[in-house]
Design a protein around this motif. Sequence first.
Motif, mmCIF file in Angstrom:
data_model
loop_
_atom_site.group_PDB
_atom_site.id
_atom_site.type_symbol
_atom_site.label_atom_id
_atom_site.label_comp_id
_atom_site.label_asym_id
_atom_site.label_seq_id
_atom_site.Cartn_x
_atom_site.Cartn_y
_atom_site.Cartn_z
ATOM 1 N N PHE A 44 98.201 125.477 110.071
ATOM 2 C CA PHE A 44 98.464 126.534 111.049
ATOM 3 C C PHE A 44 99.137 125.953 112.287
ATOM 4 C CE2 PHE A 44 94.666 129.434 109.643
ATOM 5 C CZ PHE A 44 95.216 129.536 108.384
ATOM 6 N N ALA A 45 98.691 124.791 112.723
ATOM 7 C CA ALA A 45 99.294 124.150 113.898
ATOM 8 C C ALA A 45 100.759 123.804 113.625
ATOM 9 C CB ALA A 45 98.515 122.900 114.276
ATOM 10 N N LYS A 46 101.038 123.267 112.458
ATOM 11 C CA LYS A 46 102.422 122.921 112.111
ATOM 12 C C LYS A 46 103.308 124.154 112.029
ATOM 13 C CE LYS A 46 101.271 118.817 109.421
ATOM 14 N NZ LYS A 46 101.290 118.205 108.066
ATOM 15 N N THR A 73 96.317 132.659 112.465
ATOM 16 C CA THR A 73 95.465 133.331 111.488
ATOM 17 C C THR A 73 95.980 133.095 110.078
ATOM 18 O OG1 THR A 73 96.730 135.402 111.449
ATOM 19 C CG2 THR A 73 95.013 135.195 113.152
ATOM 20 N N ARG A 74 95.115 133.343 109.131
ATOM 21 C CA ARG A 74 95.499 133.215 107.723
ATOM 22 C C ARG A 74 96.649 134.165 107.396
ATOM 23 N NH1 ARG A 74 90.986 131.428 104.052
ATOM 24 N NH2 ARG A 74 89.724 130.153 105.416
ATOM 25 N N ARG A 75 96.529 135.387 107.863
ATOM 26 C CA ARG A 75 97.566 136.384 107.591
ATOM 27 C C ARG A 75 98.914 135.932 108.141
ATOM 28 N NH1 ARG A 75 96.498 142.538 108.892
ATOM 29 N NH2 ARG A 75 95.288 142.211 107.016
ATOM 30 N N ASP A 76 98.928 135.435 109.366
ATOM 31 C CA ASP A 76 100.179 134.964 109.969
ATOM 32 C C ASP A 76 100.743 133.762 109.217
ATOM 33 O OD1 ASP A 76 99.972 136.937 111.890
ATOM 34 O OD2 ASP A 76 99.238 135.590 113.458
ATOM 35 N N ALA A 77 99.853 132.862 108.779
ATOM 36 C CA ALA A 77 100.309 131.683 108.041
ATOM 37 C C ALA A 77 100.940 132.082 106.718
ATOM 38 C CB ALA A 77 99.149 130.722 107.816
#
Length: 69
Positions: free
Chosen positions: A44-46, A51-55
Amino acid sequence: MFLQITPSERDALELLANGTTTDEIARCLGVTASDVEARLAALFAKMGTATRRDAVAAAFRRGLVLNPH
């Protein structure tokens, strides 16, 4: 921009995109749920997501995940 993710992060991302839970991802990868959470946090940081959805959405946009199962 090229996103450098590890093979284990890619595996976790593909499973995540298929709706797999943290515990299920851990079982599939043979690691602990804490390991999965750490991999996802790094991913997620990279990706610049929170959020999971955004990732997952970002992964589809970037072509990292093509076909959910």
